[in-house]
Structures are given as structure tokens and as C-alpha cells.
Design an enzyme around this catalytic site. Structure first.
Site, mmCIF file in Angstrom:
data_model
loop_
_atom_site.group_PDB
_atom_site.id
_atom_site.type_symbol
_atom_site.label_atom_id
_atom_site.label_comp_id
_atom_site.label_asym_id
_atom_site.label_seq_id
_atom_site.Cartn_x
_atom_site.Cartn_y
_atom_site.Cartn_z
ATOM 1 N N HIS A 149 0.607 -1.162 0.101
ATOM 2 C CA HIS A 149 -0.094 0.091 -0.007
ATOM 3 C C HIS A 149 0.849 1.211 -0.123
ATOM 4 O O HIS A 149 0.402 2.356 -0.249
ATOM 5 C CB HIS A 149 -1.027 -0.145 1.316
ATOM 6 N N HIS A 187 -7.049 4.859 4.820
ATOM 7 C CA HIS A 187 -6.761 3.845 4.175
ATOM 8 C C HIS A 187 -5.368 3.823 4.195
ATOM 9 O O HIS A 187 -4.631 4.978 3.961
ATOM 10 C CB HIS A 187 -7.315 3.802 2.887
ATOM 11 N N GLU A 234 -2.962 3.248 1.916
ATOM 12 C CA GLU A 234 -2.403 4.103 0.782
ATOM 13 C C GLU A 234 -2.582 5.479 0.885
ATOM 14 O O GLU A 234 -1.729 6.258 0.411
ATOM 15 C CB GLU A 234 -3.136 3.458 -0.713
ATOM 16 N N CYS A 266 -5.753 2.003 -10.790
ATOM 17 C CA CYS A 266 -4.790 0.883 -11.493
ATOM 18 C C CYS A 266 -5.340 -0.099 -12.283
ATOM 19 O O CYS A 266 -7.047 -0.171 -12.399
ATOM 20 C CB CYS A 266 -4.096 0.141 -10.410
ATOM 21 N N SER A 292 -10.354 -4.526 2.569
ATOM 22 C CA SER A 292 -9.838 -4.267 1.260
ATOM 23 C C SER A 292 -10.597 -3.326 0.359
ATOM 24 O O SER A 292 -11.768 -3.563 0.265
ATOM 25 C CB SER A 292 -9.850 -5.590 0.620
ATOM 26 N N SER A 293 -10.124 -2.193 0.172
ATOM 27 C CA SER A 293 -11.002 -1.060 -0.500
ATOM 28 C C SER A 293 -11.333 -1.729 -2.123
ATOM 29 O O SER A 293 -12.675 -1.614 -2.383
ATOM 30 C CB SER A 293 -10.036 0.010 -0.835
ATOM 31 N N SER A 332 -6.462 -8.937 -3.581
ATOM 32 C CA SER A 332 -5.440 -9.490 -2.826
ATOM 33 C C SER A 332 -6.255 -10.616 -2.237
ATOM 34 O O SER A 332 -5.557 -11.660 -1.414
ATOM 35 C CB SER A 332 -5.533 -8.665 -1.370
#
Length: 326
Positions: free
Chosen positions: A87, A137, A139, A208, A236-237, A281
Site C-alpha cells: 500500500h 486507508h 495507501e 490501477c 480491502s478497498s 488480494s
């Protein structure tokens, strides 16, 4: 009478598997980084934060000798590798590691690093930066931590995009978290473009390829099924965004589960078709586990619906390449 003849027939169930699904190149690289560090340097290997947001993956790496910590001060003075998660981390983390002479290895996804570099360029050019993402988050914490306080303003919702105030509307840029909803983000960017015509955009969008592809794959199957399962972790976003994408695309009965044991079976009573996907993930073994659980209760036929092919590969960090320990 044979016992099998008295057993009621299982209802038919058509399962549509979304493709692509599951691991992306950044996740593969991060997990491989921990496993390669264990192979080259032996246990223990310390990992700051969950290497990826998946309990199954984390527990598997723990069994192999990885020790997960939330902050560097939990790591003893050691020459063992200390790996930063996919992240990304604030700049203060590698600086602190260097100050303690820790053997730090950065497994940040290269697509997250791209966002960090964009933000640094904007800052050098004197632009204030709008960061589209989710407060707290990892990230987002890592991206904000690349620059001095006040360099970013976080925008989480369309309403915030309509009301956000900036220091100089003529000197403004935006970057985004890489795992957001395509539709939500497009709406926010559209609002910001109207409000701030001079807004500088990324050369290439920050969400992404894997997030984009998995959401598009879900949109392709969601209108065709009675229910949809996203295999992934609640923190998990990208997995949460898949569930939302399925709902928006017409499948109201969309749920996020980590393992087969988490399935609430009454939710799936009476269905004739099921969509299955996995966050970036989530390992494929968990997808198979979910399908097997449905096959125990339904007469399952499985079809894969492919929206695009992926061939992205990211090499390991330099310290983990095969000749590193020689």
C-alpha cells in the site's frame, strides 16, 4: 431403497466466474517479496502492516516465518529484513528505518509509487493537490506522507468535491487512490473539472489497471445473475468497490465474504445463477473454496466470463533478486 435415491436432488445453479479476478501484479510482487526474503535471509522477516489485505495470505506467511507489525518501533534492533507493504508508506517510515540501520525493503506497488511521484512533481511546481481517496486507508496515509503538511486536501465524496475550498484555484492538481470505484471517481473528477477549469490531471489515470479490469468484469456478469459473491477482506478497498459495482450494475444481492464459512446461506435460497469474483488480494484457492461450498448444496455448472486478458508483471525489489544474498 438406495440412500442416494431418497436424497432430494440438488437445485441447479449456473455459476459465472468473472475474469480477471483475484491477485494483481502488485499483490503477487508483494507476497513474493516476503517469501523470497524468507528464502534468501531466513526467518524472521518483519512486515510493516498487512502485506496485502487478506487474512488467509497473512496467516500463511506467518506460518512461514513472517512477523507482522503495525509500526517500526515494534521491530527490535535486527539485521533481519523489514518489508513495507504494497500500500505504500509515508516518507517518515523509510527515514526512521534508515536512522536505525534496519534492512528495509520497499514492496510498495509500482502503481502506488507512480501516484507518489506525480504528487511530488505537482508539489515542486507549486500546485496544491486534491487527493481523491478514503480517509485512513493505508495507501492514502502513505501518499499524504510523501509531502509536507498542507500539501494535500482529501476529497472522499461527490458532495465534498462540490464544496471543497482550495488555496489557489488556478494552481491545482489531483491524484487518486488506486483502488477506488471507477464510477464514483469519475463523478468527483467531473465536478472538480467544472469547478476548477485549470485543474491539472494525471498523464495516465491513477486507478490501477487491476481495479479497472475487475470492476468491468463484475459489471459484465452482474446483470446476468441472481446473486454475486466477492471473495475478499472487509478492509480491502478494491473488494468493497467490487461489491458496490455489482449492486449498481443490477445485482442487488451482492455480498463480500472472506471464506466459505462466512457464507450466510439463507441469502442464497432460491437462486438459479451466481456470479463469483475476487478482490486483488484474494488468492484463487479461496475462490475454489467458495465454489466448492455452493457445489455441496447445488448442482453447479461453472462458466468463466472474460472481459479482458492481463499480462502485467512487476519484478521484485532489487534486494530480493536471486543474486542479492551472494
Amino acid at each position: 431403497m438406495d440412500a442416494a435415491e431418497t436424497r432430494p436432488a440438488k437445485p441447479p445453479l449456473r455459476v459465472l466466474l468473472a475474469a480477471p479476478r483475484g491477485f494483481c501484479a502488485g499483490v503477487v510482487r508483494a507476497i513474493d517479496a516476503v517469501e523470497q526474503a524468507l528464502k534468501l535471509y531466513g526467518a524472521p522477516v518483519y512486515v510493516r502492516h498487512e502485506i496485502v489485505h487478506n487474512k488467509y495470505v497473512v496467516e500463511d506467511l506467518k506460518r512461514k516465518g513472517a512477523i507482522f507489525v503495525e509500526e517500526l518501533d515494534e521491530v527490535p534492533d535486527t539485521r533481519a529484513p523489514v518489508i513495507f507493504s504494497a500500500h505504500g508508506v509515508p516518507k517518515s517510515v523509510p527515514e526512521a528505518a534508515a536512522g536505525r540501520n534496519l534492512f528495509a525493503i520497499d514492496a510498495t506497488c509500482p502503481l502506488v509509487t507512480k501516484v507518489h511521484r506525480e504528487a511530488q512533481v505537482h508539489h515542486r511546481k507549486g500546485r496544491h493537490i486534491l487527493l481523491i481517496g478514503h480517509q485512513g486507508h493505508p495507501e492514502v496515509v502513505g501518499t499524504i506522507g510523501q509531502l509536507p503538511d498542507g500539501a494535500f486536501t482529501l476529497v472522499e465524496t461527490a458532495e465534498e468535491a462540490r464544496t471543497v475550498e482550495v488555496p489557489d484555484a488556478g494552481n491545482l492538481a489531483y491524484v487518486t487512490q488506486t483502488t477506488l470505484s471507477l464510477d464514483d471517481t469519475a463523478e468527483m473528477i467531473s465536478i472538480l473539472r467544472v469547478r476548477f477549469p485549470a485543474l491539472t490531471e494525471p498523464h495516465k489515470e491513477d486507478i490501477c489497471y487491476a481495479t479497472t479490469n475487475r470492476q468491468e468484469a463484475v459489471k459484465a456478469i452482474a446483470p446476468q445473475v441472481d446473486a454475486l459473491v466477492v471473495v475478499g477482506a472487509p478492509n480491502s478497498s478494491n473488494s468493497q468497490r467490487l461489491r458496490e459495482a455489482a449492486e449498481r450494475a443490477g445485482c442487488a444481492r451482492s455480498v463480500l465474504v472472506q471464506r466459505a464459512a462466512d457464507i450466510d446461506w439463507p441469502q442464497f435460497q432460491g437462486i438459479a445463477s451466481l456470479g463469483v469474483t475476487a478482490g486483488a488480494s484474494a488468492p484463487e484457492v479461496l475462490v475454489e473454496e467458495i465454489v466448492d461450498a455452493f457445489a455441496a448444496r447445488f448442482d453447479v455448472t461453472v462458466e468463466t466470463v472474460t472481459s479482458t486478458e492481463e499480462d502485467v508483471f512487476f519484478p521484485l525489489p532489487r534486494a530480493l533478486r536471486p543474486d542479492a544474498a551472494e
